[in-house]
Design a protein around this motif. Structure first.
Motif, PDB file in Angstrom:
ATOM      1  N   ALA A  84       0.779  -1.224   0.151  1.00  0.00           N
ATOM      2  CA  ALA A  84      -0.078   0.086   0.001  1.00  0.00           C
ATOM      3  C   ALA A  84       0.884   1.222   0.037  1.00  0.00           C
ATOM      4  CB  ALA A  84      -0.884  -0.166   1.214  1.00  0.00           C
ATOM      5  N   PHE A  85       2.050   1.135   0.709  1.00  0.00           N
ATOM      6  CA  PHE A  85       2.968   2.326   0.670  1.00  0.00           C
ATOM      7  C   PHE A  85       3.545   2.594  -0.737  1.00  0.00           C
ATOM      8  CE2 PHE A  85       7.112   4.369   1.802  1.00  0.00           C
ATOM      9  CZ  PHE A  85       6.661   5.448   2.338  1.00  0.00           C
ATOM     10  N   VAL A  86       3.846   1.580  -1.500  1.00  0.00           N
ATOM     11  CA  VAL A  86       4.453   1.650  -2.742  1.00  0.00           C
ATOM     12  C   VAL A  86       3.527   2.143  -3.512  1.00  0.00           C
ATOM     13  CG1 VAL A  86       5.239   0.497  -4.566  1.00  0.00           C
ATOM     14  CG2 VAL A  86       6.131  -0.089  -2.403  1.00  0.00           C
ATOM     15  N   ASP A  87       2.210   1.609  -3.496  1.00  0.00           N
ATOM     16  CA  ASP A  87       1.103   2.357  -4.286  1.00  0.00           C
ATOM     17  C   ASP A  87       0.807   3.809  -3.927  1.00  0.00           C
ATOM     18  OD1 ASP A  87       0.788  -0.085  -5.565  1.00  0.00           O
ATOM     19  OD2 ASP A  87      -1.043  -0.694  -4.440  1.00  0.00           O
ATOM     20  N   TYR A  88       1.060   4.239  -2.759  1.00  0.00           N
ATOM     21  CA  TYR A  88       0.531   5.434  -2.463  1.00  0.00           C
ATOM     22  C   TYR A  88       1.720   6.368  -3.290  1.00  0.00           C
ATOM     23  CZ  TYR A  88       1.313   9.788   0.621  1.00  0.00           C
ATOM     24  OH  TYR A  88       1.685  10.787   1.040  1.00  0.00           O
ATOM     25  N   VAL A  89       3.128   5.987  -3.086  1.00  0.00           N
ATOM     26  CA  VAL A  89       4.278   6.897  -3.615  1.00  0.00           C
ATOM     27  C   VAL A  89       4.024   6.984  -5.035  1.00  0.00           C
ATOM     28  CG1 VAL A  89       6.522   7.437  -3.502  1.00  0.00           C
ATOM     29  CG2 VAL A  89       5.434   6.407  -1.481  1.00  0.00           C
ATOM     30  N   ARG A  90       4.116   5.749  -5.576  1.00  0.00           N
ATOM     31  CA  ARG A  90       3.754   5.640  -7.036  1.00  0.00           C
ATOM     32  C   ARG A  90       2.794   6.478  -7.841  1.00  0.00           C
ATOM     33  NH1 ARG A  90       4.964  -0.201  -7.849  1.00  0.00           N
ATOM     34  NH2 ARG A  90       6.930   0.245  -8.381  1.00  0.00           N
ATOM     35  N   GLY A  91       1.863   6.412  -7.130  1.00  0.00           N
ATOM     36  CA  GLY A  91       0.586   7.441  -7.383  1.00  0.00           C
ATOM     37  C   GLY A  91       0.645   8.748  -7.185  1.00  0.00           C
ATOM     38  N   GLY A  92       1.692   9.099  -6.549  1.00  0.00           N
ATOM     39  CA  GLY A  92       1.665  10.506  -6.517  1.00  0.00           C
ATOM     40  C   GLY A  92       1.728  11.220  -4.911  1.00  0.00           C
ATOM     41  N   GLY A  93       1.780  10.415  -4.009  1.00  0.00           N
ATOM     42  CA  GLY A  93       2.071  10.555  -2.869  1.00  0.00           C
ATOM     43  C   GLY A  93       3.465  10.981  -2.461  1.00  0.00           C
ATOM     44  N   GLY A  94       3.807  12.099  -1.599  1.00  0.00           N
ATOM     45  CA  GLY A  94       5.131  12.385  -1.105  1.00  0.00           C
ATOM     46  C   GLY A  94       5.717  11.790   0.111  1.00  0.00           C
TER      47      GLY A  94
END
Length: 282
Positions: A84-94
């Protein structure tokens, strides 16, 4: 400063574990105080279970935040939490990786890509190269070496990407308050921009004589990661050390948080920013 009518940037400070050389309770307290002092940020803090404890209930909702501030080096997270963390960052999270967070998760491939380079945790040539600055450009060094640092000292931080939003307007060189200077960090170094470097000459014990990266920006998918190696807090420290009181550390942290969250920086350079001759602590 706060831009009129702009929503506050939602920051999650994730902390709770450090190795025997650091004190997360002091560093996270200092980070929280600094972030809460700046009105453009809205801060939540999650403290992980202690080392060896049950992580089954540890499942942050990453998507609730614009940027994750990592002050964590400890037990592995569950695979679904990592995914979920990878998806968050890959999707535009900082993400902002603070100091010893780059020692975390040595075997997590995507995390190493997010932070660009890391240290310790048996990181060797198999995880990637060392990043150095030579003759005006970033160089990948495949020589055999492990992460280390000289004893803490005051050192010059040199701007290498003056047009990057995090660095724009900052001095070409500024004197950072006494701190560890990480060196020989290594990793995939993909999509990495060296923002600032520092050097410890061979006359200093454990000095590499290389311009080592101190501040970095990494693109990971649509996400942005700011990596600062500055801000050491020793295991026996009970008060905020000068390294974290340095106006240069604080201002670049603010800028890194804003850039990681939004892609831009709205801040002016503060009057108390260090010069090349003199440190400045708050």
């Amino acid at each position: 400063m706060e831009v009129a009518n702009s929503p506050r940037i939602k920051v999650l400070l994730l902390t709770g574990q450090s190795n025997q050389w650091h004190n997360w309770k002091v560093s996270s307290r200092a980070l929280a105080s600094v972030v809460e002092d700046e009105s453009i940020f809205e801060l939540d803090t999650i403290v992980s279970p202690s080392a060896g404890e049950d992580f089954s209930e540890f499942s942050p909702n990453w998507g609730d935040y614009d940027v994750i501030l990592l002050d964590y080096e400890g037990d592995e997270w569950a695979e679904d939490v990592k995914s979920a963390f990878v998806d968050y960052v890959r999707g535009g999270g900082g993400v902002v990786a603070f100091h010893a967070a780059d020692n975390a998760f040595p075997n997590w491939v995507e995390f190493n890509e997010m932070i660009g380079v890391g240290g310790w945790g048996d990181r060797d040539e198999s995880v990637g190269s060392m990043v150095r600055w030579r003759d005006g450009e970033m160089v990948l060094d495949d020589a055999s070496a492990g992460a280390m640092h000289p004893d803490a000292f005051e050192f010059q931080v040199e701007t290498r990407a003056p047009k990057h939003p995090v660095m724009k307007g900052l001095p070409a060189s500024w004197l950072h308050a006494i701190d560890e200077q990480y060196s020989c960090l290594r990793g995939p170094a993909k999509n990495l921009t060296v923002l600032a470097t520092a050097i410890a000459g061979p006359e200093i014990e454990n000095g590499t004589g290389e311009h080592e990266p101190m501040l970095m920006a990494i693109d990971f998918g649509e996400g942005r990661v700011f990596h600062t190696t500055l801000g050491h807090v020793g295991a026996d420290d009970t008060e905020t050390p000068l390294a974290m009181k340095c106006a240069g550390f604080i201002e670049t942290l603010y800028r890194g948080l804003e850039w990681a969250a939004t892609g831009s920086v709205t801040r002016d350079v503060p009057a108390d920013f260090p010069s090349s001759e003199k440190t400045s602590v708050r």
